[in-house]
Design an enzyme around this catalytic site. Structure first.
Site, PDB file in Angstrom:
ATOM      1  N   LYS A  13     -41.696   1.094  90.721  1.00 17.86           N
ATOM      2  CA  LYS A  13     -42.106  -0.329  90.540  1.00 17.86           C
ATOM      3  C   LYS A  13     -41.156  -1.112  90.371  1.00 17.86           C
ATOM      4  O   LYS A  13     -40.705  -2.190  90.918  1.00 17.86           O
ATOM      5  CB  LYS A  13     -43.381  -0.483  89.869  1.00 17.86           C
ATOM      6  CG  LYS A  13     -44.434   0.240  90.291  1.00 17.86           C
ATOM      7  CD  LYS A  13     -45.869  -0.239  89.584  1.00 17.86           C
ATOM      8  CE  LYS A  13     -45.740   0.182  88.080  1.00 17.86           C
ATOM      9  NZ  LYS A  13     -45.737   1.675  87.663  1.00 17.86           N
ATOM     10  N   ARG A  88     -53.067  -3.559  85.081  1.00 19.81           N
ATOM     11  CA  ARG A  88     -53.170  -2.042  84.593  1.00 19.81           C
ATOM     12  C   ARG A  88     -54.680  -1.758  84.692  1.00 19.81           C
ATOM     13  O   ARG A  88     -54.669  -0.527  84.554  1.00 19.81           O
ATOM     14  CB  ARG A  88     -52.670  -2.059  83.459  1.00 19.81           C
ATOM     15  CG  ARG A  88     -51.051  -2.008  83.373  1.00 19.81           C
ATOM     16  CD  ARG A  88     -50.464  -0.887  83.716  1.00 19.81           C
ATOM     17  NE  ARG A  88     -49.613  -0.168  82.946  1.00 19.81           N
ATOM     18  CZ  ARG A  88     -48.237  -0.387  82.958  1.00 19.81           C
ATOM     19  NH1 ARG A  88     -48.004  -1.764  83.667  1.00 19.81           N
ATOM     20  NH2 ARG A  88     -47.352   0.258  82.276  1.00 19.81           N
ATOM     21  N   ARG A 127     -34.632   8.921  83.583  1.00 17.64           N
ATOM     22  CA  ARG A 127     -34.108   7.408  83.451  1.00 17.64           C
ATOM     23  C   ARG A 127     -33.293   7.014  82.271  1.00 17.64           C
ATOM     24  O   ARG A 127     -33.721   7.426  81.418  1.00 17.64           O
ATOM     25  CB  ARG A 127     -35.655   6.620  83.744  1.00 17.64           C
ATOM     26  CG  ARG A 127     -35.553   5.227  83.695  1.00 17.64           C
ATOM     27  CD  ARG A 127     -36.457   4.301  84.188  1.00 17.64           C
ATOM     28  NE  ARG A 127     -37.531   4.629  83.293  1.00 17.64           N
ATOM     29  CZ  ARG A 127     -38.754   3.803  83.394  1.00 17.64           C
ATOM     30  NH1 ARG A 127     -38.978   3.180  84.639  1.00 17.64           N
ATOM     31  NH2 ARG A 127     -39.833   4.102  82.720  1.00 17.64           N
ATOM     32  N   ARG A 160     -35.417   5.308  77.340  1.00 10.73           N
ATOM     33  CA  ARG A 160     -36.643   4.172  76.833  1.00 10.73           C
ATOM     34  C   ARG A 160     -37.589   5.358  75.917  1.00 10.73           C
ATOM     35  O   ARG A 160     -37.588   6.506  76.094  1.00 10.73           O
ATOM     36  CB  ARG A 160     -37.853   3.910  77.823  1.00 10.73           C
ATOM     37  CG  ARG A 160     -37.257   2.597  78.473  1.00 10.73           C
ATOM     38  CD  ARG A 160     -37.927   2.156  79.495  1.00 10.73           C
ATOM     39  NE  ARG A 160     -39.383   2.189  79.486  1.00 10.73           N
ATOM     40  CZ  ARG A 160     -40.176   1.581  80.422  1.00 10.73           C
ATOM     41  NH1 ARG A 160     -39.707   1.074  81.671  1.00 10.73           N
ATOM     42  NH2 ARG A 160     -41.667   1.906  80.395  1.00 10.73           N
ATOM     43  N   ARG A 171     -48.939   8.114  79.138  1.00 11.20           N
ATOM     44  CA  ARG A 171     -49.020   7.312  80.034  1.00 11.20           C
ATOM     45  C   ARG A 171     -49.476   7.659  81.484  1.00 11.20           C
ATOM     46  O   ARG A 171     -50.301   6.715  82.038  1.00 11.20           O
ATOM     47  CB  ARG A 171     -47.568   6.732  80.633  1.00 11.20           C
ATOM     48  CG  ARG A 171     -46.884   6.063  78.975  1.00 11.20           C
ATOM     49  CD  ARG A 171     -45.471   5.970  79.194  1.00 11.20           C
ATOM     50  NE  ARG A 171     -44.983   5.018  80.210  1.00 11.20           N
ATOM     51  CZ  ARG A 171     -43.628   5.123  80.636  1.00 11.20           C
ATOM     52  NH1 ARG A 171     -42.872   5.853  80.257  1.00 11.20           N
ATOM     53  NH2 ARG A 171     -43.399   4.308  81.635  1.00 11.20           N
TER      54      ARG A 171
HETATM   55  P1  AMP Z   1     -43.979  -0.468  81.875  1.00 11.62           P
HETATM   56  O1  AMP Z   1     -42.644  -1.187  81.696  1.00 11.62           O
HETATM   57  O2  AMP Z   1     -44.802  -1.463  83.261  1.00 11.62           O
HETATM   58  O3  AMP Z   1     -43.975   0.972  82.054  1.00 11.62           O
HETATM   59  O4  AMP Z   1     -44.755  -0.772  80.890  1.00 11.62           O
HETATM   60  C1  AMP Z   1     -44.402  -0.319  79.450  1.00 11.62           C
HETATM   61  C2  AMP Z   1     -45.352  -0.462  78.326  1.00 11.62           C
HETATM   62  O5  AMP Z   1     -45.673  -1.722  78.097  1.00 11.62           O
HETATM   63  C3  AMP Z   1     -46.930   0.452  78.737  1.00 11.62           C
HETATM   64  O6  AMP Z   1     -46.994   1.774  78.607  1.00 11.62           O
HETATM   65  C4  AMP Z   1     -47.801  -0.441  77.850  1.00 11.62           C
HETATM   66  O7  AMP Z   1     -47.720  -0.020  76.622  1.00 11.62           O
HETATM   67  C5  AMP Z   1     -47.170  -1.985  77.939  1.00 11.62           C
HETATM   68  N1  AMP Z   1     -47.810  -2.560  79.223  1.00 11.62           N
HETATM   69  C6  AMP Z   1     -46.943  -3.010  80.375  1.00 11.62           C
HETATM   70  N2  AMP Z   1     -47.676  -3.827  81.067  1.00 11.62           N
HETATM   71  C7  AMP Z   1     -48.882  -4.060  80.525  1.00 11.62           C
HETATM   72  C8  AMP Z   1     -50.040  -4.261  80.933  1.00 11.62           C
HETATM   73  N3  AMP Z   1     -50.319  -5.026  81.926  1.00 11.62           N
HETATM   74  N4  AMP Z   1     -51.433  -4.353  80.027  1.00 11.62           N
HETATM   75  C9  AMP Z   1     -51.128  -3.413  78.967  1.00 11.62           C
HETATM   76  N5  AMP Z   1     -50.138  -3.029  78.517  1.00 11.62           N
HETATM   77  C10 AMP Z   1     -48.861  -3.127  79.192  1.00 11.62           C
END
Ligand code: AMP
Length: 215
Positions: A13, A88, A127, A160, A171
């Site tokens: 994404k 989400r 990554r 990360r 996740r």
């Molecule tokens: P991502 O970079 O999108 O994989 O997000 C990393 C982490 O940020 C996720 O595992 C959540 O802990 C938090 N996060 C990101 N976007 C959201 C969202 N829309 N709602 C809740 N937590 C989020």
């Protein structure tokens, strides 16, 4: 053009959203990036969000929704965007509708990046991210020119904390629990388009650009 990119962690994404925002000249809004920035700056939001993120759990909707509303305050009604990592869950999708309706905006498409589990694990475990400019690399698919150093700014690359194997698994569990209701929601609104995302990034990008041309 206003798109939502939906898909599991590791679907690509972030990579797709960055390329698309350049090609389509619209903003890339990543709630994960916005949250990580808050954690890095140790803001009130960052302090509240950190533990959830390190476990791979969702940050509470109320915090993420408020952050998104504030971010969208600088957008005009004609502005486009690619939303990456939001919504989400169903509650966030409904909040997004309300937020956008209040601004006279709508979503054109929700692109579901369909990805197999083997590809997800391979992408996430390899990554690496630049600690300064946030560019993503992959130790095999997209390696930096010098080992563990960012091509753009020369700073060290990092893994990360939530890309460790145990957290990846959580996740995915969190993702699978929520995604079915999101897919239903956008299918009912005739917004959902499925794209196979196991292919290399440029192939997937072309499929999304072709779709955007139809909007
Ligand atoms: P991502 O970079 O999108 O994989 O997000 C990393 C982490 O940020 C996720 O595992 C959540 O802990 C938090 N996060 C990101 N976007 C959201 C969202 N829309 N709602 C809740 N937590 C989020």
């Amino acid at each position: 053009m206003r798109l939502i990119l939906l898909g599991p962690p590791g679907a690509g994404k972030g990579t797709q959203a960055k390329s698309l925002s350049e090609r389509l000249k619209v903003s890339h809004i990543s709630t994960g990036d916005l949250l990580r920035d808050n954690v890095k700056r140790d803001t009130g939001l960052g302090k509240s969000a950190r533990a959830y993120m390190e476990r791979g759990d969702l940050v509470p909707d109320e915090l993420v929704n408020r952050m998104l509303v504030e971010h969208l305050n600088s957008f005009g009604p004609q502005d486009g965007f690619i939303l990456d990592g939001y919504p989400r869950n169903l509650a966030q999708a409904k909040s997004l509708d309300t937020i956008l309706r209040g601004r006279g905006m709508d979503i054109d498409y929700v692109v579901y990046l369909d990805t197999s589990e083997a590809v997800i694990i391979q992408r996430l475990s390899g990554r690496r991210v630049c600690s300064a400019c946030n560019i993503n690399y992959h130790i095999k698919n997209m390696p930096p020119k010098r080992d563990m150093v960012c091509d753009k700014c020369g700073r060290p690359l990092q893994q990360r904390v939530d890309d460790r194997e145990e957290t990846i698994k959580n996740r995915l569990v969190v993702y699978l629990k929520e995604v079915a209701s999101l897919i239903d929601y956008y299918e009912q609104r005739k917004k959902l388009v499925r794209i196979s995302a196991d292919d290399d990034a440029p192939v997937v990008l072309n499929k999304i650009i072709e779709l955007a041309g139809r909007a």
